[in-house]
Design a protein around this motif. Structure first.
Motif, mmCIF file in Angstrom:
data_model
loop_
_atom_site.group_PDB
_atom_site.id
_atom_site.type_symbol
_atom_site.label_atom_id
_atom_site.label_comp_id
_atom_site.label_asym_id
_atom_site.label_seq_id
_atom_site.Cartn_x
_atom_site.Cartn_y
_atom_site.Cartn_z
ATOM 1 N N PRO A 210 0.814 -1.250 0.116
ATOM 2 C CA PRO A 210 0.077 -0.001 -0.188
ATOM 3 C C PRO A 210 0.838 1.442 -0.013
ATOM 4 C CG PRO A 210 -0.816 -1.673 1.550
ATOM 5 C CD PRO A 210 0.318 -2.241 1.020
ATOM 6 N N LYS A 211 2.030 1.347 0.478
ATOM 7 C CA LYS A 211 2.900 2.476 0.639
ATOM 8 C C LYS A 211 3.376 2.731 -0.667
ATOM 9 C CE LYS A 211 6.601 4.338 3.015
ATOM 10 N NZ LYS A 211 7.833 4.329 4.157
ATOM 11 N N LYS B 203 1.322 6.440 -7.171
ATOM 12 C CA LYS B 203 0.001 7.092 -7.732
ATOM 13 C C LYS B 203 0.658 8.680 -7.731
ATOM 14 C CE LYS B 203 -4.752 7.874 -6.988
ATOM 15 N NZ LYS B 203 -5.834 7.660 -6.008
ATOM 16 N N LYS C 55 0.720 4.161 -3.001
ATOM 17 C CA LYS C 55 0.398 5.465 -2.838
ATOM 18 C C LYS C 55 1.583 6.330 -3.333
ATOM 19 C CE LYS C 55 -0.417 8.817 1.007
ATOM 20 N NZ LYS C 55 -0.388 9.054 2.328
#
Length: 311
Positions: free
Chosen positions: A161-162, A168, A165
């Motif tokens: 998830p890091k 993105k 992010k």
């Protein structure tokens, strides 16, 4: 008299009470400062511990995903609903994309540990998570990306998830590099691009400072070489003739031959005139009977300087 004594005692008692109060406040202040410092130190220690544990957790998550790839573009159909059918489909695609037999990529289907769908169903195409048993197998799978793209499949790293992010936040830089003529790509959540044969990393906001690649048409031309060397005048391409015979570069009337340049024609005319003067001088000397002269040779050095008395 007693009243004054009582007033003096009261004043002394108030002074003692004020001093006691000051000492109490001082001690309370010191204790409060110590408590705040101790609490701040505890908070900082806990924060560092949380950050360290978060880094360890992130590192552990990346290690768990180190051998995994995400395959995008797989049709979401009933034939791929079961894990065994999905594994067979992925193995067939990898084996078909293998460029030649005997290469390490041929063993990719045997290096697959698990295959599963990710994402929401019903979108027509779903991403597929492919877990390999070794990191070498994953690297070999990425080598097949050009072949898999022809069938509409795209490979990507499985990100935490890091990392998702962070990736993105690099979309603007990705578009900027693409507009400048590069072919950017992501690797483990980092933005990469190839410049002069070297893979470089682009941080967030750095794409605007990256110079566009130099195209072959904009490259500086090669320095001109030396000019071609032609035949030396009077050495090559010019032949003298005997008296009474025109040179190869002239006609019977003394004019230039067809297709002959003006410079060559003038050189041939000068040589013919010199030959005629030499012949006239030889005839005059032969008529006097003083010395017999040899006819001039037809070599490159023929001319007035070639005359020599016979022995």
């Amino acid at each position: 008299m007693q009243q004054k004594q009582a007033q003096s005692d009261l004043t002394a008692a108030c002074s003692d009470l004020a001093g006691f109060k000051g000492s109490v406040n001082k001690r309370l202040g010191e204790q409060t400062s110590h408590s705040i410092a101790r609490e701040t130190a505890v908070k900082d220690g806990l924060r560092q511990q949380v950050n360290a544990e978060g880094s360890s957790l992130e590192h552990l998550s990346q290690r768990i995903r180190a051998n995994n790839i995400v395959l995008h573009g797989v049709p979401d159909i009933a034939a791929h609903s079961r894990p065994a059918d999905l594994t067979r489909y992925v193995s067939n695609k990898l084996d078909t994309a293998t460029p030649r037999r005997g290469s390490p990529s041929q063993a990719l289907s045997q290096s697959i540990r698990a295959v599963s769908h990710i994402g929401r169903p019903g979108s027509g195409k779903r991403a597929v998570l492919v877990e390999f048993s070794t990191h070498t197998a994953k690297h070999e799978a990425f080598k097949l990306s050009p072949h898999l793209r022809r069938s509409g499949l795209h490979l990507a790293d499985e990100l935490t998830p890091k990392q998702l992010k962070a990736q993105k936040g690099l979309e603007a830089d990705f578009s900027a590099l693409k507009l400048k003529g590069f072919r950017p790509f992501y690797r483990r959540g980092e933005l990469k691009y190839r410049d002069q044969g070297v893979n470089r990393t682009c941080k967030r906001g750095e794409a605007i400072r990256v110079s566009a690649p130099v195209s072959p048409s904009r490259a500086s031309p090669a320095p001109p070489g030396p000019p071609p060397r032609g035949p030396a005048p009077g050495r090559q391409g010019v032949r003298t003739s005997l008296p009474g015979h025109p040179s190869p570069g002239s006609t019977a009337g003394g004019g230039p031959a067809p297709g002959q340049s003006a410079a060559a024609a003038s050189t041939s005319a000068a040589i013919a005139a010199a030959n005629a003067a030499t012949a006239a001088a030889a005839n005059a000397m032969a008529g006097d009977g003083d010395t017999e002269m040899q006819a001039p040779s037809s070599g490159p050095g023929a001319g007035p300087s070639a005359l020599a008395p016979s022995q």
